[in-house]
Design a protein around this motif. Structure first.
Motif, PDB file in Angstrom:
ATOM      1  N   VAL A  37      22.922  -0.171  -6.152  1.00  0.00           N
ATOM      2  CA  VAL A  37      24.344   0.056  -6.409  1.00  0.00           C
ATOM      3  C   VAL A  37      25.188  -0.887  -5.556  1.00  0.00           C
ATOM      4  O   VAL A  37      26.207  -1.413  -6.015  1.00  0.00           O
ATOM      5  CB  VAL A  37      24.712   1.533  -6.127  1.00  0.00           C
ATOM      6  N   CYS A  38      24.749  -1.151  -4.336  1.00  0.00           N
ATOM      7  CA  CYS A  38      25.498  -2.019  -3.425  1.00  0.00           C
ATOM      8  C   CYS A  38      25.598  -3.428  -3.992  1.00  0.00           C
ATOM      9  O   CYS A  38      26.673  -4.036  -3.985  1.00  0.00           O
ATOM     10  CB  CYS A  38      24.827  -2.037  -2.059  1.00  0.00           C
ATOM     11  N   GLU A  39      24.497  -3.947  -4.510  1.00  0.00           N
ATOM     12  CA  GLU A  39      24.524  -5.294  -5.104  1.00  0.00           C
ATOM     13  C   GLU A  39      25.451  -5.335  -6.317  1.00  0.00           C
ATOM     14  O   GLU A  39      26.189  -6.298  -6.504  1.00  0.00           O
ATOM     15  CB  GLU A  39      23.115  -5.727  -5.516  1.00  0.00           C
ATOM     16  N   GLU A  40      25.395  -4.292  -7.146  1.00  0.00           N
ATOM     17  CA  GLU A  40      26.268  -4.237  -8.318  1.00  0.00           C
ATOM     18  C   GLU A  40      27.734  -4.222  -7.901  1.00  0.00           C
ATOM     19  O   GLU A  40      28.576  -4.875  -8.524  1.00  0.00           O
ATOM     20  CB  GLU A  40      25.943  -3.005  -9.172  1.00  0.00           C
ATOM     21  N   MET A  41      28.047  -3.487  -6.827  1.00  0.00           N
ATOM     22  CA  MET A  41      29.430  -3.437  -6.341  1.00  0.00           C
ATOM     23  C   MET A  41      29.865  -4.814  -5.841  1.00  0.00           C
ATOM     24  O   MET A  41      30.992  -5.247  -6.094  1.00  0.00           O
ATOM     25  CB  MET A  41      29.567  -2.397  -5.229  1.00  0.00           C
ATOM     26  N   CYS A  42      28.963  -5.530  -5.156  1.00  0.00           N
ATOM     27  CA  CYS A  42      29.290  -6.876  -4.672  1.00  0.00           C
ATOM     28  C   CYS A  42      29.583  -7.806  -5.846  1.00  0.00           C
ATOM     29  O   CYS A  42      30.491  -8.639  -5.783  1.00  0.00           O
ATOM     30  CB  CYS A  42      28.143  -7.438  -3.838  1.00  0.00           C
ATOM     31  N   LYS A  43      28.814  -7.677  -6.922  1.00  0.00           N
ATOM     32  CA  LYS A  43      29.039  -8.512  -8.107  1.00  0.00           C
ATOM     33  C   LYS A  43      30.398  -8.211  -8.724  1.00  0.00           C
ATOM     34  O   LYS A  43      31.111  -9.121  -9.148  1.00  0.00           O
ATOM     35  CB  LYS A  43      27.937  -8.284  -9.135  1.00  0.00           C
ATOM     36  N   GLU A  44      30.743  -6.925  -8.775  1.00  0.00           N
ATOM     37  CA  GLU A  44      32.011  -6.530  -9.391  1.00  0.00           C
ATOM     38  C   GLU A  44      33.219  -7.044  -8.608  1.00  0.00           C
ATOM     39  O   GLU A  44      34.232  -7.413  -9.197  1.00  0.00           O
ATOM     40  CB  GLU A  44      32.080  -5.005  -9.519  1.00  0.00           C
ATOM     41  N   VAL A  45      33.124  -7.071  -7.282  1.00  0.00           N
ATOM     42  CA  VAL A  45      34.268  -7.510  -6.483  1.00  0.00           C
ATOM     43  C   VAL A  45      34.227  -9.013  -6.205  1.00  0.00           C
ATOM     44  O   VAL A  45      35.101  -9.545  -5.526  1.00  0.00           O
ATOM     45  CB  VAL A  45      34.375  -6.729  -5.151  1.00  0.00           C
ATOM     46  N   GLY A  46      33.198  -9.714  -6.712  1.00  0.00           N
ATOM     47  CA  GLY A  46      33.120 -11.168  -6.569  1.00  0.00           C
ATOM     48  C   GLY A  46      32.564 -11.641  -5.247  1.00  0.00           C
ATOM     49  O   GLY A  46      32.754 -12.792  -4.877  1.00  0.00           O
ATOM     50  N   ALA A  47      31.876 -10.791  -4.530  1.00  0.00           N
ATOM     51  CA  ALA A  47      31.293 -11.193  -3.244  1.00  0.00           C
ATOM     52  C   ALA A  47      29.775 -11.254  -3.323  1.00  0.00           C
ATOM     53  O   ALA A  47      29.088 -11.126  -2.312  1.00  0.00           O
ATOM     54  CB  ALA A  47      31.712 -10.198  -2.165  1.00  0.00           C
ATOM     55  N   TYR A  48      29.224 -11.489  -4.512  1.00  0.00           N
ATOM     56  CA  TYR A  48      27.780 -11.330  -4.715  1.00  0.00           C
ATOM     57  C   TYR A  48      26.883 -12.196  -3.835  1.00  0.00           C
ATOM     58  O   TYR A  48      26.043 -11.657  -3.141  1.00  0.00           O
ATOM     59  CB  TYR A  48      27.382 -11.522  -6.177  1.00  0.00           C
ATOM     60  N   PRO A  49      27.012 -13.481  -3.809  1.00  0.00           N
ATOM     61  CA  PRO A  49      25.988 -14.187  -3.033  1.00  0.00           C
ATOM     62  C   PRO A  49      26.009 -13.860  -1.547  1.00  0.00           C
ATOM     63  O   PRO A  49      25.049 -14.111  -0.848  1.00  0.00           O
ATOM     64  CB  PRO A  49      26.304 -15.668  -3.253  1.00  0.00           C
ATOM     65  N   LYS A  50      27.082 -13.308  -1.066  1.00  0.00           N
ATOM     66  CA  LYS A  50      27.180 -13.005   0.361  1.00  0.00           C
ATOM     67  C   LYS A  50      27.279 -11.497   0.577  1.00  0.00           C
ATOM     68  O   LYS A  50      28.281 -10.990   1.064  1.00  0.00           O
ATOM     69  CB  LYS A  50      28.380 -13.728   0.946  1.00  0.00           C
ATOM     70  N   CYS A  51      26.212 -10.785   0.213  1.00  0.00           N
ATOM     71  CA  CYS A  51      26.177  -9.318   0.349  1.00  0.00           C
ATOM     72  C   CYS A  51      25.345  -8.924   1.557  1.00  0.00           C
ATOM     73  O   CYS A  51      24.379  -8.179   1.446  1.00  0.00           O
ATOM     74  CB  CYS A  51      25.582  -8.683  -0.901  1.00  0.00           C
ATOM     75  N   ALA A  52      25.698  -9.419   2.711  1.00  0.00           N
ATOM     76  CA  ALA A  52      24.907  -9.161   3.909  1.00  0.00           C
ATOM     77  C   ALA A  52      24.943  -7.684   4.311  1.00  0.00           C
ATOM     78  O   ALA A  52      24.032  -7.206   4.987  1.00  0.00           O
ATOM     79  CB  ALA A  52      25.410 -10.022   5.060  1.00  0.00           C
ATOM     80  N   GLN A  53      25.957  -6.957   3.914  1.00  0.00           N
ATOM     81  CA  GLN A  53      26.058  -5.554   4.316  1.00  0.00           C
ATOM     82  C   GLN A  53      25.133  -4.648   3.513  1.00  0.00           C
ATOM     83  O   GLN A  53      24.900  -3.512   3.884  1.00  0.00           O
ATOM     84  CB  GLN A  53      27.512  -5.055   4.242  1.00  0.00           C
ATOM     85  N   CYS A  54      24.590  -5.143   2.401  1.00  0.00           N
ATOM     86  CA  CYS A  54      23.667  -4.340   1.597  1.00  0.00           C
ATOM     87  C   CYS A  54      22.291  -4.317   2.259  1.00  0.00           C
ATOM     88  O   CYS A  54      21.808  -5.355   2.708  1.00  0.00           O
ATOM     89  CB  CYS A  54      23.536  -4.907   0.183  1.00  0.00           C
ATOM     90  N   ASP A  61      18.440 -18.067  -4.466  1.00  0.00           N
ATOM     91  CA  ASP A  61      18.192 -19.459  -4.118  1.00  0.00           C
ATOM     92  C   ASP A  61      19.491 -20.257  -4.205  1.00  0.00           C
ATOM     93  O   ASP A  61      20.146 -20.287  -5.254  1.00  0.00           O
ATOM     94  CB  ASP A  61      17.140 -20.045  -5.063  1.00  0.00           C
ATOM     95  N   SER A  62      19.864 -20.901  -3.107  1.00  0.00           N
ATOM     96  CA  SER A  62      21.124 -21.652  -3.088  1.00  0.00           C
ATOM     97  C   SER A  62      20.977 -23.018  -3.740  1.00  0.00           C
ATOM     98  O   SER A  62      21.978 -23.667  -4.049  1.00  0.00           O
ATOM     99  CB  SER A  62      21.612 -21.810  -1.641  1.00  0.00           C
TER     100      SER A  62
END
Length: 124
Positions: A37-54, A61-62
């Motif tokens: 759920v945390c990753e999905e929330m990061c994607k929704e708010v536009g912070a996906y590649p940098k989800c260090a808090q999850c 892969d960068s």
């Protein structure tokens, strides 16, 4: 009465340990559910590649399609390990073939000796 109180304290300590263990198991289960759920929330708010808090987040892969030096070194290490395993397998196969040839030679000698014995019996 003091003995009963002490026994109750010991049992209470065991109960407390059991409750703590059960609580930890429930917390782990909840965190595992929330990880996706945390990753999905990061994607929704536009912070996906940098989800260090999850928890247990693995950054994608960068450099897709491009091999970096660390990736190349890891790949080369894997190839060395694979090659060593293949060499061991081939050595075992070669050893088995060589052992079969030696046994086959002994069998041929035994057959020749038996054939000669039969010939001698026929001639006599």
């Amino acid at each position: 009465q003091a003995s009963a109180i002490q026994t109750g304290v010991v049992k209470g300590g065991e109960t407390e340990k059991a409750c703590t263990a059960q609580d930890m198991a429930i917390r782990v289960q909840l965190q595992n559910k929330l990880a996706g759920v945390c990753e999905e929330m990061c994607k929704e708010v536009g912070a996906y590649p940098k989800c260090a808090q999850c928890p247990q987040f693995v950054e994608p892969d960068s450099t897709p399609g491009v091999m970096t030096w660390p990736e190349l070194l890891e790949h080369m290490d894997n190839l060395v390990e694979w090659g060593q395993g293949m060499l061991k397998t081939w050595r075992k196969q070669a050893s088995a073939i060589q052992t079969g040839v030696v046994k086959g030679g002994e069998t041929e000698k035994a057959c020749t000796a038996q054939d000669m014995a039969i010939r001698v019996q026929l001639q006599n």
